[in-house]
Design an enzyme around this catalytic site. Sequence first.
Site, short mmCIF file in Angstrom:
data_model
loop_
_atom_site.label_atom_id
_atom_site.label_comp_id
_atom_site.label_asym_id
_atom_site.label_seq_id
_atom_site.Cartn_x
_atom_site.Cartn_y
_atom_site.Cartn_z
N ASP A 270 0.83 -1.20 0.00
CA ASP A 270 0.00 0.00 0.00
C ASP A 270 0.87 1.26 0.00
O ASP A 270 2.11 1.19 0.05
CB ASP A 270 -0.92 -0.05 1.23
CG ASP A 270 -2.31 0.49 0.93
OD1 ASP A 270 -2.42 1.39 0.08
OD2 ASP A 270 -3.27 0.04 1.57
N TRP A 310 -3.03 3.40 -5.79
CA TRP A 310 -4.33 4.01 -6.13
C TRP A 310 -4.33 4.76 -7.46
O TRP A 310 -5.12 5.67 -7.67
CB TRP A 310 -4.80 4.94 -5.01
CG TRP A 310 -4.50 4.44 -3.63
CD1 TRP A 310 -4.78 3.21 -3.14
CD2 TRP A 310 -3.85 5.17 -2.56
NE1 TRP A 310 -4.35 3.11 -1.84
CE2 TRP A 310 -3.77 4.30 -1.46
CE3 TRP A 310 -3.34 6.45 -2.44
CZ2 TRP A 310 -3.20 4.68 -0.25
CZ3 TRP A 310 -2.77 6.84 -1.23
CH2 TRP A 310 -2.71 5.96 -0.16
N GLY A 311 -3.45 4.41 -8.37
CA GLY A 311 -3.44 5.04 -9.69
C GLY A 311 -2.63 6.32 -9.76
O GLY A 311 -2.54 6.94 -10.82
N ASP A 331 -10.16 3.42 -3.32
CA ASP A 331 -10.85 2.22 -2.83
C ASP A 331 -12.26 2.12 -3.37
O ASP A 331 -12.98 3.12 -3.49
CB ASP A 331 -10.89 2.24 -1.30
CG ASP A 331 -9.50 2.07 -0.70
OD1 ASP A 331 -8.52 2.09 -1.46
OD2 ASP A 331 -9.42 1.92 0.53
C1 GLA Z 1 -5.84 1.37 1.31
C2 GLA Z 1 -6.03 0.33 0.21
C3 GLA Z 1 -7.14 -0.62 0.60
C4 GLA Z 1 -6.86 -1.27 1.94
C5 GLA Z 1 -6.64 -0.19 2.99
C6 GLA Z 1 -6.15 -0.74 4.30
O1 GLA Z 1 -6.92 2.24 1.39
O2 GLA Z 1 -6.30 0.96 -0.99
O3 GLA Z 1 -7.33 -1.61 -0.39
O4 GLA Z 1 -5.74 -2.10 1.84
O5 GLA Z 1 -5.65 0.74 2.56
O6 GLA Z 1 -5.95 0.30 5.21
#
Ligand code: GLA
Length: 516
Positions: A270, A310-311, A331
């Site tokens: 992440d 996240w892109g 997300d």
């Molecule tokens: C980010 C990721 C999610 C998840 C959360 C956990 O938001 O994008 O998929 O893993 O963290 O905190």
Amino acid sequence: MLTYSKTLRRGVSFQLAALTTLLIASGLGCSGNSSDAPGGGGGSKGGSTGTSGAVNAPGGTSAGGALGGLTTTGGASTSAGASNSNGGAGTSGATSGGSPGASGSATTAGAGGSAGGVAGGAGGAGGAGGTGSTLNGPPMGWASWNSFASKIDLKLIKAQADAMVSSGLKAAGYQYVNIDEGWWQGARDASGNITVDTTTQWPGGMQAAADYIHSLGLKAGIYTDAGKAGCGFYYPTAGTPAEPNSGAEGHYDADFLQFEKWGFDFVKVDWCGGSAEGISAKTAYQGISDSIKKATTATGHTMVFSVCNWGGSNPWDWAPAMSTMWRTSGDIIYYGNTADITHVLSNFDTAQHPTAQSPGHYNDPDMLIVGMPNFTLAQNRTHFAMWAISGAPLLAGNKLDSMSADVKGVLTNSEVIAIDQDPLAKQGAKVSDTGGLQVYNKVLSGTGRRAVLLLNRSTSTAMLTVKFADLGLGASASVRDIWAASDLGMKMTSYAASVPSNDSLLLLVTDPAAAQ
Ligand code: GLA
């Protein structure tokens, strides 16, 4: 700094949601990047971790098998292939397609059989993959985050892993049981080694979790952050808030080696810490990829590498050279929210980077929310069909031990899974869009085979038309309604159907006379 980061990330999600609503209303897709640390230097071309392929049996094995259900020209025997994917049909693979793998699991044998039953030669490939593995396309499995946030422990993971087997998901091709945020609070011993709560949360430590998952014939996934602190520190949810050092930065070599020694087969990395620190995503993830490769050299064990920034910084430009999959958006559901089709649609849109995708390397629109509270059967089907037409990883996020028969039916539909797992790994592309009446085309392996999604994003029921010329096919083609498992016969030039608002139709269109 921390408050700033938190506000930024939440702000991005709210802006994206508002933008998406606007774009959906106007019938347009949403694209673009979330704000994030800009891409920087570094990023030499690492050899692909390619672990999905490496871990599995080579040769497109069971993917070919499940395809048996789709390889019809006249529609005669399609359902035979589809219904044979749960094992027991291995012999038809042997007779029609080739020799089944001697050491194959029931799943592999069954899938190989279904290919043999319908697709002849492809059945032989299915059989040859008999090494106990299942499908060979985008990773399939389950991840703990969407339903459980950071409140996870060994008991919970065991229950979900058990349910993956008893529900039939394993037989359908799901393999990974992925432990997401919340497994670790950031404590290290004097030597810098990760320490976990072995009294109540993880009796036996993380290796016991991986061992248990493996004992079921499944694969185990784990999670960390590219920065110094992880998301559990910046955005605590259920469970104990993480400490400031719950990320891997400064420990890449040691941590990824540790994950492999524990036996994990998949790691999601992440970006909460990386984002807060403003470091280069490309450089950080390249460092992680290098550490995973070193760990693999040391242990002989492979790990699928899942990039999760996240892109931001356009990962589709650099992540294919270093990972199996990369998130393309924020997300799909935020902790405490209910499932919402708007996020599903916007994540589908922002994942469209077809040239980045190839066998072993996939755009990742996020884990599934199929079967989560508030979703109807139609929404579950549309969501799953969008991921399948994209050739996206299929990581279920619902509670596997309490899902309904309908949800199970969606997640285990072998024809839809075969579209997702098609060996060409193409991402379906939009070929027409009239006021939100959209047609997507995914070129499948074989000759003249297309998966087609008719997606109605308008506010009322409408007729949607797919023109065969838009698919690169000839004047006539056979059409199959996948969810209905029904052959609709030969059609001339195009096929039109009425689709309710916010609903979809998933078709297989076949023209054996086509060039490709
Ligand atoms: C980010 C990721 C999610 C998840 C959360 C956990 O938001 O994008 O998929 O893993 O963290 O905190």
